[in-house]
Write an enzyme that holds these catalytic residues in place. Sequence first.
Site, mmCIF file in Angstrom:
data_model
loop_
_atom_site.group_PDB
_atom_site.id
_atom_site.type_symbol
_atom_site.label_atom_id
_atom_site.label_comp_id
_atom_site.label_asym_id
_atom_site.label_seq_id
_atom_site.Cartn_x
_atom_site.Cartn_y
_atom_site.Cartn_z
ATOM 1 N N SER A 48 -32.293 34.288 43.746
ATOM 2 C CA SER A 48 -32.632 33.557 42.520
ATOM 3 C C SER A 48 -33.833 34.144 41.785
ATOM 4 O O SER A 48 -34.110 33.779 40.658
ATOM 5 C CB SER A 48 -32.896 32.082 42.846
ATOM 6 O OG SER A 48 -34.121 31.955 43.514
ATOM 7 N N LYS A 85 -40.139 30.054 43.117
ATOM 8 C CA LYS A 85 -39.762 29.804 41.723
ATOM 9 C C LYS A 85 -40.934 30.157 40.805
ATOM 10 O O LYS A 85 -42.067 30.327 41.250
ATOM 11 C CB LYS A 85 -39.429 28.304 41.537
ATOM 12 C CG LYS A 85 -38.132 27.857 42.208
ATOM 13 C CD LYS A 85 -36.912 28.266 41.401
ATOM 14 C CE LYS A 85 -35.617 27.947 42.079
ATOM 15 N NZ LYS A 85 -35.239 28.860 43.145
#
Lengths: 130, 421
Positions: A48, A85
């Site tokens: 990701s 993230k």
Amino acid sequence: MKLTFYNEGVECGFPSPARDYTEGSIDLNKKLILNPNATFIVKARGKSMTGVGIYPGDLIIVDRSIKPTNGTIVVAVLDGELSIKILQIKKNEVTLLSANNDYSSAHVSEEMDLIIWGVCIHSIHKLYKK
Amino acid sequence: MTNEVFALIDCNAFYVSCERVFNPKLNNKPVVALSNNDGCIIARSKEAKALGIKMGVPLFKVKDIIRREKVHVFSSNYTLYGDMSRRVMNTIAEFTNDIEVYSIDEAFIGLTGIPGDLLKYAHKIRKVILQYTGIPVSIGIANTKTLAKTANHLAKDDESFNGVCSLLNLKNIDAVLSCIEVGEVWGIGRQLSKKLNMHGIYNIKQLKDAEDSRIRKLMSINGLKTVFELRGTSCLPLEEVRTTRKSCCTSRSFGQSLKELADIQQAVSIFARRAVERIRKEQLLTSSVTVFLRTNPFDKKNKYYFNTTSIHLSKPSNDTIEVVKVASNLTRKIFKTGYAYQKAGVLLSGFYPEGEEPVDLFSKNSTIRDELMVAIDKINLRHGGNTIKIASEQLSGVWAQKKENCSPNYTTNIDAVLNVD
């Protein structure tokens, strides 16, 4: 890890006169770790975050003493789940962004429990596999 | 009246907190950590305490609650806890040099002469430790170490303190102290607190107000110091440098009971090597080696056997090969066939600093051996503790410990770091 670093190129034959000018060794710990007591290493697992250069298997150096601000890459704990993230703080809205279009981002609503575990400061990516 | 100020910084359910740092899903869930060999509960999260799981109970006694309430159970991972402890202590040392590391999860610091609001300062320390390491701590502040320990107890017990409790300038300190049992006082164990109870002393205020002569009769000289400290007179300074140790003991329960002499000798050899390595690190020589072994005292079906024996070394030593040989011989002396042994141990004592040992006219000097020991220590330090062993310890694994649910060494082994998506 210690690497000896010479100012001059290494010559063959006679011992290099540059030997007297060695500057000790490069200490990667010193370069990569700012606050050893607050620094942990984790391993990236998913894809990701490929957009910021974090690939599966990369070693991520995480410094817990750094204040997470808008735009920093963080290890976040959202409702107990760990993930790497990009932290986005806009006005009062917090979002955890992925750096890969195939992955979704998460808006953090008020009833969610978000803990910023630490700030990612380096990624160590292997370029040569034996 | 003294002007000294101490704080005790104590990690909350330390082993459990270490596990939670790398496993945040466990926050707000009941979690316990076990002693060596998965024997007893030695750390409990708040949630596990609330289920009525008591400190120190054997695991098998609470198996039902654990299953029913889905309590998370961890074998102790001292590599991880030791590294996290180092981080916590180093973080505290960034605030002050006045630090006495009291145990793996506690440290006293001196706050004497620090200007400003000490409560605020303590909250800051607490916040930084939590941020840097993920470990929550409680801090107690008072004029003596004993009272700081009591303040810490209050900070842990009552959530309204937010982790920091100060007994400084407290007007109704007696009202607070009369609510705490004497058994909670630092240095007062179960036996002593029973004795004090029998003499009508139940809470800290009663102990503090007891006459000196009475205290002297009931407690030792250290007891009187404790009482002075409860009255606010500091008698125990910070011990920044630990006094040299008097003895070094390595002992473990076996994973399963052992019946063969060879197995026990093998375990004893390992204990002996570890103990010698420890004293060698502190540059000490031992002049007395003790070995003990015993069967399970709770086993009602079989007869109990305990025995111990010692030998005095005319030439003090920290030579692994020599001490292992001695320990192995002592084991043979006290071993009796027909018993199922559960525990053994090696105790070294009678220490001399290297170079200050009495000279033995009849033994030859062996610097070659000394160099060998240095080389072995270096190899074991670099490649892991069991790389070079004495042949008598060859691991058959029969006696190796139970460690059924041990977390990875997240912080010390690059191949065991936390995986994050």
